[in-house]
Design an enzyme around this catalytic site. Structure first.
Site, PDB file in Angstrom:
ATOM      1  N   GLU A 119       0.825  -1.214   0.000  1.00  0.00           N
ATOM      2  CA  GLU A 119       0.000   0.000   0.000  1.00  0.00           C
ATOM      3  C   GLU A 119       0.861   1.267   0.000  1.00  0.00           C
ATOM      4  O   GLU A 119       2.079   1.215   0.256  1.00  0.00           O
ATOM      5  CB  GLU A 119      -0.931   0.003   1.219  1.00  0.00           C
ATOM      6  CG  GLU A 119      -0.218   0.082   2.557  1.00  0.00           C
ATOM      7  CD  GLU A 119      -1.107   0.675   3.659  1.00  0.00           C
ATOM      8  OE1 GLU A 119      -1.605   1.805   3.492  1.00  0.00           O
ATOM      9  OE2 GLU A 119      -1.277   0.003   4.694  1.00  0.00           O
ATOM     10  N   LYS A 122      -5.410  10.652   0.929  1.00  0.00           N
ATOM     11  CA  LYS A 122      -5.577   9.295   1.452  1.00  0.00           C
ATOM     12  C   LYS A 122      -6.761   8.683   0.701  1.00  0.00           C
ATOM     13  O   LYS A 122      -7.867   9.216   0.753  1.00  0.00           O
ATOM     14  CB  LYS A 122      -5.839   9.372   2.956  1.00  0.00           C
ATOM     15  CG  LYS A 122      -6.101   8.046   3.625  1.00  0.00           C
ATOM     16  CD  LYS A 122      -6.293   8.244   5.116  1.00  0.00           C
ATOM     17  CE  LYS A 122      -6.941   7.039   5.756  1.00  0.00           C
ATOM     18  NZ  LYS A 122      -7.344   7.303   7.154  1.00  0.00           N
ATOM     19  N   VAL A 139      -5.436   0.261   2.954  1.00  0.00           N
ATOM     20  CA  VAL A 139      -5.614  -1.196   2.859  1.00  0.00           C
ATOM     21  C   VAL A 139      -6.803  -1.496   1.947  1.00  0.00           C
ATOM     22  O   VAL A 139      -6.714  -2.334   1.041  1.00  0.00           O
ATOM     23  CB  VAL A 139      -5.814  -1.821   4.266  1.00  0.00           C
ATOM     24  CG1 VAL A 139      -6.280  -3.274   4.160  1.00  0.00           C
ATOM     25  CG2 VAL A 139      -4.528  -1.727   5.079  1.00  0.00           C
ATOM     26  N   ASP A 192     -17.378   5.144  13.736  1.00  0.00           N
ATOM     27  CA  ASP A 192     -16.106   5.105  13.008  1.00  0.00           C
ATOM     28  C   ASP A 192     -15.583   3.675  12.921  1.00  0.00           C
ATOM     29  O   ASP A 192     -14.974   3.148  13.852  1.00  0.00           O
ATOM     30  CB  ASP A 192     -15.083   6.026  13.694  1.00  0.00           C
ATOM     31  CG  ASP A 192     -13.838   6.215  12.839  1.00  0.00           C
ATOM     32  OD1 ASP A 192     -13.722   5.542  11.793  1.00  0.00           O
ATOM     33  OD2 ASP A 192     -12.990   7.040  13.222  1.00  0.00           O
ATOM     34  N   SER A 226     -13.406   1.358  10.194  1.00  0.00           N
ATOM     35  CA  SER A 226     -12.603   1.448   8.970  1.00  0.00           C
ATOM     36  C   SER A 226     -13.224   0.654   7.832  1.00  0.00           C
ATOM     37  O   SER A 226     -13.703  -0.472   8.031  1.00  0.00           O
ATOM     38  CB  SER A 226     -11.192   0.929   9.231  1.00  0.00           C
ATOM     39  OG  SER A 226     -10.468   0.917   8.022  1.00  0.00           O
ATOM     40  N   ALA A 227     -13.174   1.244   6.641  1.00  0.00           N
ATOM     41  CA  ALA A 227     -13.633   0.546   5.437  1.00  0.00           C
ATOM     42  C   ALA A 227     -12.800  -0.710   5.176  1.00  0.00           C
ATOM     43  O   ALA A 227     -13.226  -1.598   4.425  1.00  0.00           O
ATOM     44  CB  ALA A 227     -13.567   1.475   4.231  1.00  0.00           C
ATOM     45  N   ASP A 228     -11.636  -0.806   5.802  1.00  0.00           N
ATOM     46  CA  ASP A 228     -10.793  -1.999   5.614  1.00  0.00           C
ATOM     47  C   ASP A 228     -11.560  -3.280   5.966  1.00  0.00           C
ATOM     48  O   ASP A 228     -11.369  -4.322   5.324  1.00  0.00           O
ATOM     49  CB  ASP A 228      -9.540  -1.937   6.507  1.00  0.00           C
ATOM     50  CG  ASP A 228      -8.583  -0.823   6.122  1.00  0.00           C
ATOM     51  OD1 ASP A 228      -8.819  -0.159   5.085  1.00  0.00           O
ATOM     52  OD2 ASP A 228      -7.605  -0.604   6.866  1.00  0.00           O
ATOM     53  N   LYS A 264      -3.538  -1.835  15.649  1.00  0.00           N
ATOM     54  CA  LYS A 264      -3.084  -1.040  16.791  1.00  0.00           C
ATOM     55  C   LYS A 264      -4.188  -0.909  17.824  1.00  0.00           C
ATOM     56  O   LYS A 264      -5.355  -0.832  17.470  1.00  0.00           O
ATOM     57  CB  LYS A 264      -2.775   0.372  16.315  1.00  0.00           C
ATOM     58  CG  LYS A 264      -1.486   0.507  15.600  1.00  0.00           C
ATOM     59  CD  LYS A 264      -1.077   1.983  15.624  1.00  0.00           C
ATOM     60  CE  LYS A 264       0.229   2.158  14.909  1.00  0.00           C
ATOM     61  NZ  LYS A 264       0.088   2.102  13.459  1.00  0.00           N
TER      62      LYS A 264
HETATM   63  N1  PSU Z   1      -2.745   1.534  10.670  1.00  0.00           N
HETATM   64  C1  PSU Z   1      -1.416   1.692  10.805  1.00  0.00           C
HETATM   65  N2  PSU Z   1      -0.720   2.363   9.855  1.00  0.00           N
HETATM   66  C2  PSU Z   1      -1.334   2.856   8.736  1.00  0.00           C
HETATM   67  C3  PSU Z   1      -2.751   2.663   8.600  1.00  0.00           C
HETATM   68  C4  PSU Z   1      -3.406   2.009   9.584  1.00  0.00           C
HETATM   69  O1  PSU Z   1      -0.879   1.241  11.783  1.00  0.00           O
HETATM   70  O2  PSU Z   1      -0.679   3.475   7.890  1.00  0.00           O
HETATM   71  C5  PSU Z   1      -3.435   3.174   7.366  1.00  0.00           C
HETATM   72  C6  PSU Z   1      -3.729   2.020   6.394  1.00  0.00           C
HETATM   73  O3  PSU Z   1      -3.619   2.490   5.073  1.00  0.00           O
HETATM   74  C7  PSU Z   1      -5.181   1.700   6.695  1.00  0.00           C
HETATM   75  C8  PSU Z   1      -5.722   3.053   6.997  1.00  0.00           C
HETATM   76  O4  PSU Z   1      -5.874   1.092   5.622  1.00  0.00           O
HETATM   77  O5  PSU Z   1      -4.710   3.709   7.731  1.00  0.00           O
HETATM   78  C9  PSU Z   1      -7.008   2.997   7.783  1.00  0.00           C
HETATM   79  O6  PSU Z   1      -7.566   4.259   7.852  1.00  0.00           O
HETATM   80  P1  PSU Z   1      -9.024   4.440   8.448  1.00  0.00           P
HETATM   81  O7  PSU Z   1      -8.903   4.096   9.895  1.00  0.00           O
HETATM   82  O8  PSU Z   1      -9.344   5.883   8.203  1.00  0.00           O
HETATM   83  O9  PSU Z   1      -9.906   3.492   7.716  1.00  0.00           O
HETATM   84 MN    MN Z   2     -12.412   5.995  10.114  1.00  0.00          MN
END
Ligand code: PSU
Ligand code: MN
Length: 303
Positions: free
Chosen positions: A26, A87, A107, A139, A141-143, A160
């Protein structure tokens, strides 16, 4: 039609023709996850580790109206330094491509692009998840939703504990996403090798992981797999130290009313600042460790 959006590097073109194993990487971790110049150095070193372990790296980003599969050194430098890189998650891809803006893939977006390019294994640091207090902020994550539907195995060091790891596991369970511990029974929490949670299944070799992935997709069970690979012992941070730092970062995010896609980058930046760079050293070490494992899984899959 699809091919017009994809642009492969020469190295990836050759790998595809030769049927070599390819590992996706990524770019949000480069543009929004680490500071310059460590971000670019790490990106290059991770690519090298993948080559050393018998696979071809394909770092993915959205640049100049194309989904790039495999990046040049100039691309990596640009992603590492420019302020003009968004992003990019699932929702952002059409806008960025149609307006020719630049995006660093999360991701989620990397999984989508990897699947379009026929790449089955993707290596990163940590996945997004259900945030603490998601019951009021919504909130998530879309992941996680991407893991539910897109056929790419994601090698990471867990998630994390800026997140609610218990709720993250519940969400993945609901959506049928297996969480596999690579040589461990416990869910790793990025900076630490353990957490209070168990993984769903433990597998001890890349061949066993490849076998499970094949089985899932042969059965038509769409969606990804989380391969959780603990940070090497010598690079792990002290649990009490990092949890205090994370609590402070979360408090500051709340104070500053950080929302939406800014939340994760804000927390990552704060953690780095509060650990005086210790978290960055750990982060680099765990990504490299994941690269080794991901390359072995990809190699096993093409055998
Ligand atoms: N967690 C990490 N390092 C990162 C990310 C997450 O420890 O760089 C990044 C990854 O690209 C992940 C994104 O897909 O943050 C998730 O963002 P969000 O929580 O906004 O979905
Ligand atoms: Mn988010």
């Amino acid at each position: 039609m699809l091919e017009k959006w994809l642009e492969y590097s020469q190295e990836v073109i050759e790998a595809r023709e030769a049927g070599k194993p390819i590992v996706a990487l990524e770019s949000t971790i480069i543009s929004h996850g680490m500071p310059y110049p460590q971000n670019v150095e790490t990106a290059r070193e991770v690519e090298e580790i993948i080559r050393e372990n018998g696979a071809v790296p394909a770092t993915i980003a959205i640049l100049d109206g194309k989904i790039k599969i495999g990046l040049s050194n100039e691309d990596l430098e640009y992603l590492g330094q420019s302020e003009n890189v968004e992003k990019a998650s699932r929702r952002d891809i059409p806008f960025l491509l149609s307006t020719k803006k630049n995006g660093a893939t999360t991701v989620t977006a990397t999984m989508i692009c990897a699947e379009l390019a026929g790449i089955e294994v993707f290596v990163t640091g940590g996945i997004g998840g259900v945030h603490r207090e998601a019951e009021t902020t919504m909130d998530i994550s879309a992941d996680l939703q991407e893991l539910a539907q897109t056929n790419v195995a994601v090698v990471c060091a867990g998630a994390k504990s800026i997140l609610d790891l218990g709720l993250t596991l519940e969400y993945l369970e609901t959506h049928g996403v297996p969480v596999v511990g690579f040589g461990t029974d416990t869910l790793p929490a990025f900076y630490t090798r353990t957490s209070p949670f168990n993984v769903n299944f433990r597998l001890d070799s890349a061949d066993e992981v490849a076998e499970m992935i094949k089985t899932k997709w042969e059965l038509g069970l769409d969606g990804g797999i989380v391969v959780a690979n603990p940070i090497p012992e010598e690079n792990a941070l002290e649990e009490s130290f990092i949890s205090e730092v994370i609590n402070q970062a979360l408090a500051e995010a709340k104070e500053n009313q950080i929302e939406g896609k800014q939340v994760t980058p804000f927390l990552l930046g704060k953690v780095k600042e509060l650990t005086e760079g210790k978290s960055l050293v750990a982060n680099i070490a765990l990504v490299k460790n994941n690269a080794r494992v991901g390359a072995m899984i990809a190699a096993s899959l093409v055998r």
